[in-house]
Design an enzyme around this catalytic site. Structure first.
Site, PDB file in Angstrom:
ATOM      1  N   LYS A  92       0.842  -1.205   0.000  1.00  0.00           N
ATOM      2  CA  LYS A  92       0.000   0.000   0.000  1.00  0.00           C
ATOM      3  C   LYS A  92       0.875   1.252   0.000  1.00  0.00           C
ATOM      4  CE  LYS A  92      -3.706  -2.526   2.301  1.00  0.00           C
ATOM      5  NZ  LYS A  92      -4.297  -2.925   3.590  1.00  0.00           N
ATOM      6  N   GLN A 129      -4.395  -1.955  10.089  1.00  0.00           N
ATOM      7  CA  GLN A 129      -4.294  -3.257   9.417  1.00  0.00           C
ATOM      8  C   GLN A 129      -4.759  -4.386  10.343  1.00  0.00           C
ATOM      9  OE1 GLN A 129      -3.262  -3.712   6.112  1.00  0.00           O
ATOM     10  NE2 GLN A 129      -3.864  -5.850   6.412  1.00  0.00           N
ATOM     11  N   ASP A 160     -10.705   2.490   4.576  1.00  0.00           N
ATOM     12  CA  ASP A 160     -11.052   1.064   4.480  1.00  0.00           C
ATOM     13  C   ASP A 160     -12.569   0.871   4.484  1.00  0.00           C
ATOM     14  OD1 ASP A 160      -8.890  -0.633   4.137  1.00  0.00           O
ATOM     15  OD2 ASP A 160      -8.370  -0.649   6.276  1.00  0.00           O
TER      16      ASP A 160
END
Ligand code: NAD
Length: 294
Positions: free
Chosen positions: A53, A97, A120
């Site tokens: 990312k 994450q 997200d």
């Protein structure tokens, strides 16, 4: 004839190319979209995803930061880091994450992120907006699946779509996206999961089958019908002494056998993975645009 390959790398490159003019408009206003990732512990998969990312952000000229916290970190410390990023004007997107260690409550971590920076799309407010068909952000992996279908010419409108897996990250939000009365959606959606009786009876009906179970090569050829379109979300490491590092990555679909019956299929790697990153970059740019308007 084996089914056509749905090339996630190529389609992700298209999505990324479409972002460049938006990034240039932001730059003209002195704004560089910034993405911050928090990673807890040493999980190799998580480390790799965060690295990818970051690399993708750099390639697009986005700013990025990685906050690394030890496996033993307290929930309070993690929430403190999220609060710091929430109030940093250079940070437009924040991701925490997963997986997280057991002392951290995932729902607390997810709800701590400012919904305007929740690229997200895990925050309950943003999940709700997706469900009612007014998304602020598109959930990255599910939106990647939808883009793969549309851009490879397999509009889900009116089709029987079966999603295998009901996680908050993939299965549920994908069902929410695909069932909307909207262009590029409008599917008849069935979600099958660990509580489903006779799973194959459902998967065999699917005109479009999305596998998101985390179970290596679970979907076999006798579980699909001829001419199915398959999107494989799974990322599973299996031991392979002939491969570099002693393992290789496979999806949730028994690829070669299912491809032989399919009209089209996305591979692993090179399918949904690059799309997830492209959609995350899209959300970060969108966050910077929206925060600029606020
Ligand atoms: P998860 O473990 O949270 O959920 C898996 C779901 O599959 C559950 O709802 C479970 O009910 C269902 N399931 C599992 N085994 C089953 C079985 N035998 N029969 C019926 N249902 C079963 O996983 P997740 O986070 O949704 O991820 C799923 C897979 O997708 C994983 O391999 C993950 O690594 C991968 N993934 C890939 C991306 C990407 O960018 N490509 C992003 C997220 C997740």
């Amino acid at each position: 004839m084996p089914g056509e390959l749905i090339d996630g790398k190529k389609i992700a490159d298209e999505v990324r190319a479409e972002l460049t003019s938006r990034i240039a408009s932001l730059a003209a206003r002195g704004v560089v979209p910034g993405l911050a990732a928090i990673i807890v512990g040493e999980d190799p998969g998580s480390k790799l995803y965060v690295k990818m990312k970051g690399k993708a952000s750099e390639e697009m000229g986005l700013a990025h930061w990685t906050v690394e916290l030890p496996e033993t970190v307290s929930e309070a410390r993690l929430l403190g880091e999220v609060a710091r990023l929430n109030s940093d004007p250079k940070v437009h997107g924040i991701l925490v994450q997963q997986p997280l260690p057991p002392q951290i409550r995932v729902d607390r971590a997810v709800a701590a992120v400012d919904p305007r920076k929740d690229v997200d799309c895990f925050h309950p407010t943003n999940v709700g907006l997706v469900l009612i068909g007014r998304p602020r952000f598109a959930p990255a992996t599910p939106a990647g699946v939808v883009e793969l279908l549309l851009r490879s010419g397999h509009d889900p409108g009116g089709k029987d779509v079966v999603i295998a897996g009901r996680s908050n990250i993939v299965g549920k939000p994908l069902a929410a996206l695909l069932m909307q009365k909207a262009k590029g959606a409008n599917a008849t959606v069935t979600v099958v999961h660990s509580g489903t009786r006779d799973l194959s009876a459902h998967t065999r009906r699917a005109e479009i089958l999305v596998a998101a179970m985390g179970s290596p090569r679970f979907i076999k050829a006798d579980m699909v019908r001829d001419g199915v379109v398959v999107i494989d979300v799974g990322i599973n490491r299996i031991a392979d002494s002939t491969a570099k590092g002693g393992y290789r990555t496979v999806g949730d679909v028994d690829f070669d056998a299912v491809r032989a019956k399919a009209k089209a299929i996305s591979p692993v790697p090179g399918g949904v993975g690059p799309m997830t990153i492209a959609m995350l970059l899209t959300n970060t740019v969108r966050a910077a645009e929206l925060l600029g308007e606020a």
